[in-house]
Design a protein around this motif. Structure first.
Motif, PDB file in Angstrom:
ATOM      1  N   ASP A  30      13.851  68.939  44.395  1.00  0.00           N
ATOM      2  CA  ASP A  30      13.349  69.357  43.081  1.00  0.00           C
ATOM      3  C   ASP A  30      13.776  70.776  42.715  1.00  0.00           C
ATOM      4  N   TYR A  31      14.618  71.411  43.547  1.00  0.00           N
ATOM      5  CA  TYR A  31      15.016  72.785  43.192  1.00  0.00           C
ATOM      6  C   TYR A  31      15.985  72.787  42.007  1.00  0.00           C
ATOM      7  N   ILE A  32      16.625  71.631  41.747  1.00  0.00           N
ATOM      8  CA  ILE A  32      17.298  71.412  40.462  1.00  0.00           C
ATOM      9  C   ILE A  32      16.321  70.494  39.722  1.00  0.00           C
ATOM     10  N   ILE A  59      26.979  63.673  41.984  1.00  0.00           N
ATOM     11  CA  ILE A  59      27.682  63.701  43.282  1.00  0.00           C
ATOM     12  C   ILE A  59      27.249  64.895  44.128  1.00  0.00           C
ATOM     13  N   GLN A  60      26.877  65.992  43.464  1.00  0.00           N
ATOM     14  CA  GLN A  60      26.438  67.233  44.133  1.00  0.00           C
ATOM     15  C   GLN A  60      27.411  67.661  45.233  1.00  0.00           C
ATOM     16  N   SER A  61      26.876  67.985  46.412  1.00  0.00           N
ATOM     17  CA  SER A  61      27.725  68.601  47.441  1.00  0.00           C
ATOM     18  C   SER A  61      28.835  67.695  47.960  1.00  0.00           C
ATOM     19  N   ILE A  62      28.750  66.410  47.677  1.00  0.00           N
ATOM     20  CA  ILE A  62      29.821  65.521  48.151  1.00  0.00           C
ATOM     21  C   ILE A  62      31.135  65.879  47.451  1.00  0.00           C
ATOM     22  N   VAL A  86      29.589  74.468  52.791  1.00  0.00           N
ATOM     23  CA  VAL A  86      28.406  75.231  52.359  1.00  0.00           C
ATOM     24  C   VAL A  86      28.725  75.843  50.995  1.00  0.00           C
ATOM     25  N   ASN A  87      27.693  76.274  50.277  1.00  0.00           N
ATOM     26  CA  ASN A  87      27.926  76.706  48.901  1.00  0.00           C
ATOM     27  C   ASN A  87      28.920  77.857  48.797  1.00  0.00           C
ATOM     28  N   ALA A  88      28.822  78.843  49.711  1.00  0.00           N
ATOM     29  CA  ALA A  88      29.750  79.986  49.630  1.00  0.00           C
ATOM     30  C   ALA A  88      31.195  79.498  49.732  1.00  0.00           C
ATOM     31  N   SER A 138      20.384  71.463  33.720  1.00  0.00           N
ATOM     32  CA  SER A 138      19.260  71.804  34.585  1.00  0.00           C
ATOM     33  C   SER A 138      19.711  72.744  35.704  1.00  0.00           C
ATOM     34  N   GLU A 139      20.864  72.454  36.305  1.00  0.00           N
ATOM     35  CA  GLU A 139      21.320  73.322  37.401  1.00  0.00           C
ATOM     36  C   GLU A 139      21.833  74.657  36.868  1.00  0.00           C
ATOM     37  N   SER A 140      22.484  74.632  35.691  1.00  0.00           N
ATOM     38  CA  SER A 140      22.988  75.897  35.123  1.00  0.00           C
ATOM     39  C   SER A 140      21.850  76.872  34.847  1.00  0.00           C
ATOM     40  N   ARG A 144      20.848  81.547  42.503  1.00  0.00           N
ATOM     41  CA  ARG A 144      21.252  81.770  43.891  1.00  0.00           C
ATOM     42  C   ARG A 144      22.768  81.589  44.074  1.00  0.00           C
ATOM     43  N   ASN A 145      23.325  80.536  43.450  1.00  0.00           N
ATOM     44  CA  ASN A 145      24.773  80.349  43.556  1.00  0.00           C
ATOM     45  C   ASN A 145      25.530  81.474  42.857  1.00  0.00           C
ATOM     46  N   ARG A 146      24.947  81.971  41.747  1.00  0.00           N
ATOM     47  CA  ARG A 146      25.598  83.097  41.068  1.00  0.00           C
ATOM     48  C   ARG A 146      25.579  84.322  41.985  1.00  0.00           C
ATOM     49  N   VAL A 185      32.224  76.134  36.875  1.00  0.00           N
ATOM     50  CA  VAL A 185      33.071  74.972  37.192  1.00  0.00           C
ATOM     51  C   VAL A 185      32.467  74.218  38.384  1.00  0.00           C
ATOM     52  N   TYR A 186      32.017  74.967  39.386  1.00  0.00           N
ATOM     53  CA  TYR A 186      31.394  74.353  40.565  1.00  0.00           C
ATOM     54  C   TYR A 186      30.149  73.541  40.169  1.00  0.00           C
ATOM     55  N   THR A 187      29.339  74.106  39.266  1.00  0.00           N
ATOM     56  CA  THR A 187      28.108  73.418  38.836  1.00  0.00           C
ATOM     57  C   THR A 187      28.454  72.119  38.113  1.00  0.00           C
ATOM     58  N   GLN A 247      31.229  70.357  38.583  1.00  0.00           N
ATOM     59  CA  GLN A 247      31.773  69.361  39.541  1.00  0.00           C
ATOM     60  C   GLN A 247      30.633  68.665  40.276  1.00  0.00           C
ATOM     61  N   CYS A 248      29.561  69.421  40.561  1.00  0.00           N
ATOM     62  CA  CYS A 248      28.400  68.839  41.254  1.00  0.00           C
ATOM     63  C   CYS A 248      27.658  67.840  40.367  1.00  0.00           C
ATOM     64  N   ALA A 249      27.830  67.960  39.037  1.00  0.00           N
ATOM     65  CA  ALA A 249      27.100  67.094  38.100  1.00  0.00           C
ATOM     66  C   ALA A 249      27.879  65.828  37.738  1.00  0.00           C
ATOM     67  N   ALA A 283      27.039  67.699  57.461  1.00  0.00           N
ATOM     68  CA  ALA A 283      25.578  67.580  57.334  1.00  0.00           C
ATOM     69  C   ALA A 283      24.926  68.951  57.581  1.00  0.00           C
ATOM     70  N   TYR A 284      25.668  70.010  57.214  1.00  0.00           N
ATOM     71  CA  TYR A 284      25.174  71.392  57.356  1.00  0.00           C
ATOM     72  C   TYR A 284      24.744  71.686  58.788  1.00  0.00           C
ATOM     73  N   GLU A 285      23.531  72.268  58.920  1.00  0.00           N
ATOM     74  CA  GLU A 285      23.077  72.666  60.261  1.00  0.00           C
ATOM     75  C   GLU A 285      22.697  71.457  61.114  1.00  0.00           C
ATOM     76  N   GLY A 287      24.906  64.790  49.758  1.00  0.00           N
ATOM     77  CA  GLY A 287      24.643  65.514  48.513  1.00  0.00           C
ATOM     78  C   GLY A 287      23.152  65.495  48.236  1.00  0.00           C
ATOM     79  N   VAL A 288      22.688  66.517  47.534  1.00  0.00           N
ATOM     80  CA  VAL A 288      21.256  66.711  47.374  1.00  0.00           C
ATOM     81  C   VAL A 288      20.614  65.697  46.402  1.00  0.00           C
ATOM     82  N   ALA A 289      21.418  64.958  45.643  1.00  0.00           N
ATOM     83  CA  ALA A 289      20.851  63.900  44.787  1.00  0.00           C
ATOM     84  C   ALA A 289      20.622  62.612  45.587  1.00  0.00           C
TER      85      ALA A 289
END
Ligand code: GLN
Length: 339
Positions: A44-46, A80-83, A132-134, A176-178, A183-185, A207-209, A211-213, A259-261, A277-279
């Motif tokens: 729900d953070y987005i 698609i988010q992080s995928i 990772v996002n960075a 919604s994410e924009s 944090r990404n900014r 552009v990243y936001t 692509q995630c959408a 799968a991150y950490e 991906g977070v969705a």
């Protein structure tokens, strides 16, 4: 370093997939067996992602020969988010080559959450890895194109080629994410302060936001994964998207970081490269054999779909996909029926 391996490289070293009809019924079984799983929490953070139905569940296997097997809510589209990170990374590798991308973005796991700022600080401003996002923001900065629109067109075209159909943006998710991606900014500004990205950081995050959408289905994810499994040729359209070498590099990155950490546990349980991906989407790749796409919104603490992981673990086991196995999987008769 390229090593001459002769004919061995031509063989699927853990054997072939079972017969078409067996794959079909095992995909149904994966869906049936994991449907009742209730663990996990919808992201729900987005804000708009919180509207997802926690019961949505789809499973798809796309074979390297183009056969597709589906079960569940296969027509439900989600972002698609992080995928997207995996496929944008492949496009950037294709454009800039193995060494440049390895040096600028990195390949090692941070051991920290996907949106960690501390990971950047601990590593002298290095983005560490493209999952990772960075690292993903730094990767998007390298997408070919002189303007934001040109870069965006490269991404939409490339990811659509992976999926075999034209993908479109979910504008509600993008908005919604924009509105909430401070944090990404901040991550992009921090990378800029370390001299790690050249273009305007906020343009790159935009552009990243987007692509995630991009909207996909579990079937799209499976076909995208199957393209990586099939040496960069989409097995449904027959069109080459990236080179076989780029697929190999991308899959290595996914195995270490997808799968991150939790990437170690993922590899231990499933034995295949994958990306979440977070969705609630999940793509997994069995090199030379198939792509697996799943969709189920409730996530574990690291942001990976719980049902998706269970269904994928089941399929990896019953289809004999684990890349660390040294013998072919034998419970099934050799594949012979192929409609
Ligand atoms: N767009 C999301 C973000 O940057 C993607 C995160 C994810 O899927 N884990 O926060």
């Amino acid at each position: 370093m390229d090593v001459e391996v002769g004919d061995v490289a031509q063989q699927a070293y853990t054997g072939a997939l079972p017969q078409w009809s067996e794959v079909e019924s095992l995909v149904e079984a994966a869906h049936r067996r994991c449907k009742a799983e209730t663990a996990g929490v919808v992201a729900d953070y987005i804000p708009v992602l919180a509207e997802a139905d926690p019961d949505w569940f789809a499973v798809c296997v796309a074979e390297a020969d183009g056969s597709v097997h589906t079960a569940g809510d296969i027509d439900v589209e989600f972002s698609i988010q992080s995928i997207s990170k995996a496929f944008v990374y492949a496009l950037v590798c294709e454009a800039h080559g193995h060494d440049v991308v390895a040096r600028r973005i990195g390949v090692n796991n941070t051991g920290l959450p996907f949106n960690s700022v501390i990971a950047i600080e601990l590593n002298d401003g290095h983005p560490m890895n493209p999952m990772v996002n960075a690292g993903a923001i730094a990767t998007t900065a390298l997408v070919p194109g002189d303007t934001r629109d040109e870069q965006w067109n490269s991404i939409v075209f490339g990811l659509s080629e992976f999926a075999g159909r034209t993908l479109e943006v979910d504008h509600a998710v993008y908005r919604s994410e924009s509105e909430t991606n401070q944090r990404n900014r901040a991550i992009a500004r921090l990378l800029e302060s370390y001299g790690r990205i050249d273009p305007d950081p906020l343009t790159v995050v935009d552009v990243y936001t987007r692509q995630c959408a991009l909207r996909v289905t579990a079937r799209d994810l499976a076909v995208m994964g199957a393209t990586l499994a099939h040496g960069g040729v989409n097995p449904v359209t027959g069109r080459r998207v990236v080179s076989a070498g780029v697929c190999r590099d991308t899959l290595a990155i996914l195995a270490a970081n997808g799968a991150y950490e939790r990437s170690g546990e993922w590899l231990f349980d499933i034995g295949l490269p994958g990306k979440s991906g977070v969705a609630g989407g999940l793509v997994t790749v069995a090199p030379g054999k198939a792509g697996i796409g799943t969709f189920s919104p409730p996530l574990d603490a690291a942001g990976n779909s719980v049902r998706g992981q269970r269904a994928t673990a089941y399929l990896s086991r019953v289809l004999g996909l684990n890349i660390f196995a040294s013998q072919a999987h034998t419970p099934f008769a050799q594949r012979k029926d192929h409609p």
